[in-house]
Every structure is written in structure tokens, then in C-alpha cells.
Design a protein around this motif. Structure first.
Motif, short mmCIF file in Angstrom:
data_model
loop_
_atom_site.label_atom_id
_atom_site.label_comp_id
_atom_site.label_asym_id
_atom_site.label_seq_id
_atom_site.Cartn_x
_atom_site.Cartn_y
_atom_site.Cartn_z
N UNK A 125 0.84 -1.21 0.00
CA UNK A 125 0.00 0.00 0.00
C UNK A 125 0.87 1.25 0.00
N UNK A 126 0.57 2.18 -0.89
CA UNK A 126 1.22 3.50 -0.86
C UNK A 126 0.13 4.50 -1.21
N UNK A 127 -0.18 5.41 -0.30
CA UNK A 127 -1.28 6.34 -0.55
C UNK A 127 -0.75 7.68 -1.05
N UNK A 128 -1.52 8.32 -1.96
CA UNK A 128 -1.05 9.60 -2.50
C UNK A 128 -1.13 10.70 -1.44
N UNK B 85 -11.72 -11.34 -0.03
CA UNK B 85 -10.33 -11.15 -0.46
C UNK B 85 -9.98 -9.67 -0.39
N UNK B 86 -8.69 -9.40 -0.19
CA UNK B 86 -8.19 -8.01 -0.24
C UNK B 86 -6.90 -8.00 -1.05
N UNK B 87 -6.53 -6.81 -1.51
CA UNK B 87 -5.24 -6.67 -2.19
C UNK B 87 -4.19 -6.59 -1.07
N UNK B 88 -3.17 -7.42 -1.15
CA UNK B 88 -2.16 -7.38 -0.10
C UNK B 88 -0.99 -8.26 -0.46
N UNK C 202 -7.86 6.82 4.42
CA UNK C 202 -7.20 6.30 3.22
C UNK C 202 -8.13 5.35 2.48
N UNK C 203 -7.73 5.03 1.24
CA UNK C 203 -8.51 4.08 0.44
C UNK C 203 -8.35 2.68 1.01
N UNK C 204 -9.41 1.88 0.87
CA UNK C 204 -9.40 0.49 1.34
C UNK C 204 -8.73 -0.38 0.27
N UNK D 132 -14.96 7.14 -1.19
CA UNK D 132 -14.38 5.80 -1.10
C UNK D 132 -15.48 4.74 -0.97
N UNK D 133 -16.52 5.07 -0.22
CA UNK D 133 -17.66 4.14 -0.11
C UNK D 133 -18.32 3.94 -1.48
#
Length: 504
Positions: A13-16, A150-153, A406-408, A439-440
């Protein structure tokens, strides 16, 4: 691509920064349709919803996914289980007590399209699957389109967003995680999230390398060394090898941590110094062993586990939560969910499969709505007063830590229903309400629903904002009458798609 490649940092994860955040709605692709209901969704996904064909070519012989007409078909195969996930799970079940509810929560590291989790569902086991966004394009999006959690990870440089001693089983099937590298750091992280008595399954390289090294096209020495390191770390962690057949090895984390501890101390192993093993958000992974938490009492098999007193509460290790307040919370949420079912009659019809609770507390909403037709991603905000995610896992539910500024870690349009209780009160001085709502909207499917439960003045602001986001809304009084300051706002996202050239 500008992040370091060491230890998969560039896939984490890297948030802008604030000024680069996008403030916009994401249109659904042309032809988008509501996914098939479960269990059909396990095997079929409409092509228009995730129009990526690369996996059908790349994984053609491994039976992951096939393209047929306007749908993708998932035959249930995987790199390591060409005969199908069901047969593979049968092999595991000959060693691991999957049938009797002892093993309920599972973690699938590097999950592909999550067929393992998809096929565990019918055995009453719920898997939290993760994989990075990599050359396999949208594998996690496919998993969620199928109705599988599932999640991105990725196992990279920071700790996994799960509490310690949470999962009954962890699994890696050809997941390409270098378990032997970094002095066993990744195995130590799996050990942190695995509860005492839990199982670790490793299938594929380097297991049984003597027979397979030619087929794998890898030098024997490399594979032998990799397995040696894995065995060595497992010993340090006091994992006992239960089985090694063909390409599947299974270890069990020992329950008796005391005799194990003395063995570890003799071997000069480093214990983690952090006072809170659940403080993991953006914290660097370390080469150290997390001491097992002291808990009171055994976990009951599932489904009794859902309403039994969780050991962490019985042992008083969640400050501010007593046995009485836990039981009170359950009662309250049964009442709330009954009221929700009167407002939204689709709630237990199977129409909503992927459900998110953005501020899950003790997981009582998820427990009250529990059904084989749906699953709930219980999110415990990193700024929540009480760290309750460990309790949620002890109930046989799954969840994740997250900061809603932050984004999920998910794709657009991956949840059918979102529940937000007290979330905007919690974040009102922390970040922008509009960012959370956008984001929702990103996470929610067209024609998906949201249930907000919050103070009336906050809901009035929310209502105004979401009506500008193409959502239909309706404000409803608390079930105890109009004098209660907490209200309910029901919202449904309208169906709209890109019109081909530019967005509407």
C-alpha cells in the motif's frame, strides 16, 4: 514503479499525498450487471464486470479460469490443484480437523482467484484471501466478483493488517513467497497471526523437491536449501510437522508455549519487544517471535463460537469490555438487525453477498446477520477506542484493520452492502467526510445499499453529500422512536455506467 523492489515494497500500500487525491466518482464499465447470486457466482462471473482476459491465456492449462461467451467460468482448479480445490481440501482434511468446526478461520497468502477460499465455504470455513496486484492483473477482483472474501495485499515489509493469534489455519499454495528468506521473517509473521494449535499448509516448491526439481526447472541445491531453512524456522517457532505427502506439508503451532519458550530461549531467538502485538498498521515487519497471548478458556467449535464468550473478553484482555457489556452488545445488534430487515427486505434474500461493516466493534452486527448466503468484512478503524479485532476472530468471523482517511485495499464495485455505524462521528475531526463517502461509492456496486447509523446532525450532512453522488436516500427513526438522537439513513447507489467515450 518508483518504490523499491526489495521485499515487494513496490507492491505494498502506498497512498497519494493530500494534493494528489482524486475527488471523483468511478463509472462502472459498459454492460455492467449485478453478479450472479451465490453459489452460482462461485463458478461464473459476467465478463463485462471485470473485462480482463489475460489470466485465461496465462493460466489456461492450470484450470483457474475460462472465458465462455459473455461469462468467465471458474472450474475450481489452481496451479497446485489441477484436479480441483475440493479434492485438494479433502487431502488437507485428512490431517486438519476441518469437519467439526475446530478450524473456522483461514488465511490464504497469495491466493490467485481464491478458489481455495471459495471451496472451503461449503465446509463452513471462512478464508481471508490476499494477493497483490501483479502480472495476474485483477485476481483479487475476480475473487470478490465470485463472492469470496479477499483483499489486495502482499507479504512485503510491513505487518499484515490482522491481529495476533487470529487464524485457525494459514495456507500457501505455490504462493511464491520466499519463506526461507530474511531469516524466516515471513514465517514469523504467519506465526504471529496464527493461534496456538493452528495449522500452516505449504504446498508446491520446495516440498518434495527430490521428485519434482526437474519439472520445476530449478536446481536441486536451491530447493534443498529453501526447505532446510523452512524446517529450521518451523522448529524455532515450535511448529510440529504433522504430514508431508506428495507436494503438501502441514505443520501445527504447538499449544504448549511454556516448554516451547524455554527451548526458544536456549536457542537465542529474539522475541518481539512491542508491547502490543496488534499494533500493526504501517509497522515494519521484524525478525522476531511474538509471544502467544495469555487467554482464558478454549475456543468453542463453530457455530457455537459465534455467541460463546470470547477468551479475550473472559480473560479481561480487552480494556473496557466485560462479559456483561459483550452480551448486551449482542442483544442490541440483534434488535438493530431485525429493524434493518423490516426497512430493507432484501437483507437476507441472498441479494447482498459481500457485506462490509466499516466500524465493526465486537462484530455483533455480523453475528446477528450471519448466514451461509453472505459474509461480512469486519473493519476495525485504527483510531477506534478499543482494539476488538481479536475478539471478532474468536467469534469465527473475519476482519481487518483500516484507517478510513485512506482508500481500502480493494477494487471498485466489490461490495453489495455497506454498514456504517458511528463512523462519521468517529472521524469527524480526523479527515474529510467527503473523502470517506467517495471511497464508499468506489467500493459499492451499482444498486448496492448503505445503512448509516449515526447522530442526526451528521446524517443530515451525509444525506446532502450523497444525493450529489447519484445515491437515493431515506432517513428513518431509531427503532426506539423519534426522540432518540441516533437515526438511520438508508441509501442505494443508482445504476450508471460509462457511455463509452467520456463519463457522464
Amino acid at each position: 514503479m518508483t518504490f523499491p523492489r526489495d521485499n515487494m515494497n513496490y507492491r505494498e500500500r502506498h497512498c497519494p499525498p493530500e494534493e494528489e487525491k482524486l475527488h471523483c466518482l468511478i463509472p462502472a464499465p459498459k454492460g455492467y450487471v449485478t453478479p450472479f447470486p451465490w453459489p452460482k457466482s462461485r463458478d461464473y462471473v459476467p465478463y463485462a464486470n471485470a473485462p480482463y482476459k489475460s489470466l485465461t491465456v496465462e493460466k489456461a492449462i492450470q484450470n483457474w479460469i475460462q472465458y465462455e461467451g459473455n461469462v468467465f467460468r471458474f472450474p475450481g482448479g489452481g496451479t497446485q490443484f489441477p484436479q480441483g480445490a475440493d479434492k485438494y481440501i479433502d487431502q488437507l482434511a485428512s490431517v486438519i480437523p476441518i469437519k467439526d468446526g475446530t478450524v473456522r478461520t483461514a488465511l490464504d497468502t497469495g491466493c490467485g482467484v481464491a478458489s481455495w477460499g471459495a471451496y472451503l465455504w461449503s465446509r463452513n470455513v471462512i478464508a481471508m484471501s490476499f494477493a497483490p496486484r501483479d502480472s495476474h492483473e485483477a485476481q483479487v477482483q475476480f475473487a470478490l466478483e465470485r463472492g469470496v472474501p479477499a483483499v489486495i495485499g502482499v507479504l512485503g515489509t510491513i505487518k499484515l493488517p490482522y491481529p495476533s493469534a487470529a487464524f485457525d489455519m494459514a495456507h500457501c499454495s505455490r504462493c511464491l513467497i520466499p519463506w526461507g528468506a530474511n531469516d524466516g521473517m515471513y514465517m514469523m509473521e504467519v506465526d504471529r497471526v496464527l493461534r496456538p494449535g493452528g495449522y500452516w499448509v505449504l504446498s508446491g516448491p520446495p516440498i518434495n523437491w527430490k521428485v519434482n526439481y526437474k519439472a520445476w526447472q530449478r536446481p536441486r541445491e536451491d530447493l534443498e536449501e529453501e526447505q532446510r531453512k523452512i524446517e529450521e524456522t518451523a522448529k524455532l517457532l515450535c511448529w510440529e510437522k504433522k504430514s508431508e505427502k506428495s507436494e503438501i506439508a502441514i505443520w501445527q503451532k504447538t499449544l504448549d508455549s511454556e516448554s516451547c519458550r524455554s527451548r526458544q530461549e536456549d536457542s537465542s531467538v529474539k522475541f518481539c519487544e512491542s508491547t502490543d502485538a496488534n499494533d500493526v498498521w504501517y509497522k515494519k515487519m521484524e525478525v522476531c517471535i511474538t509471544p502467544s497471548p495469555k487467554v482464558s478458556g478454549d475456543l468453542k467449535p463453530f457455530p457455537d463460537r459465534l455467541y460463546a464468550i470470547p477468551p479475550r473478553i473472559a480473560g479481561g484482555s480487552v480494556p473496557g469490555v466485560s462479559v456483561e457489556s459483550y452480551q448486551e452488545d449482542n442483544k442490541k445488534w440483534k434488535k438493530h438487525v431485525n429493524a434493518y430487515k423490516k426497512i430493507n427486505r432484501l437483507l437476507d434474500s441472498g441479494r447482498y453477498r459481500n457485506i462490509m461493516d466499516m466500524n465493526a466493534g465486537l462484530g455483533s452486527f455480523a453475528a446477528a446477520i450471519q448466514s451461509s448466503k453472505l459474509w461480512v468484512m469486519n473493519v476495525v478503524p485504527t483510531i477506534a477506542e478499543k482494539s476488538t479485532l481479536g475478539v471478532i476472530y474468536e467469534r469465527g468471523l473475519i476482519g481487518i484493520y483500516h484507517d478510513w482517511c485512506e482508500a481500502f485495499s480493494t477494487y471498485p464495485r466489490t461490495y453489495d452492502l455497506i454498514h456504517s455505524h458511528g463512523l462519521f462521528s468517529l472521524y469527524k475531526d480526523t479527515c474529510n467526510i467527503e473523502d470517506i463517502l467517495l471511497e464508499m461509492d468506489r467500493i459499492l456496486r451499482p444498486e448496492g445499499a448503505v445503512i448509516f447509523r449515526d447522530e442526526v446532525d451528521i446524517l443530515i450532512k451525509v444525506k446532502k453529500l450523497v444525493e450529489g453522488m447519484k445515491w437515493d436516500t431515506k432517513m428513518v427513526d431509531h427503532e426506539d422512536g423519534p426522540l432518540v438522537p441516533e437515526k438511520i439513513l438508508i441509501a442505494v447507489k443508482q445504476y450508471w455506467v460509462t457511455n463509452g467515450t467520456s463519463t457522464q
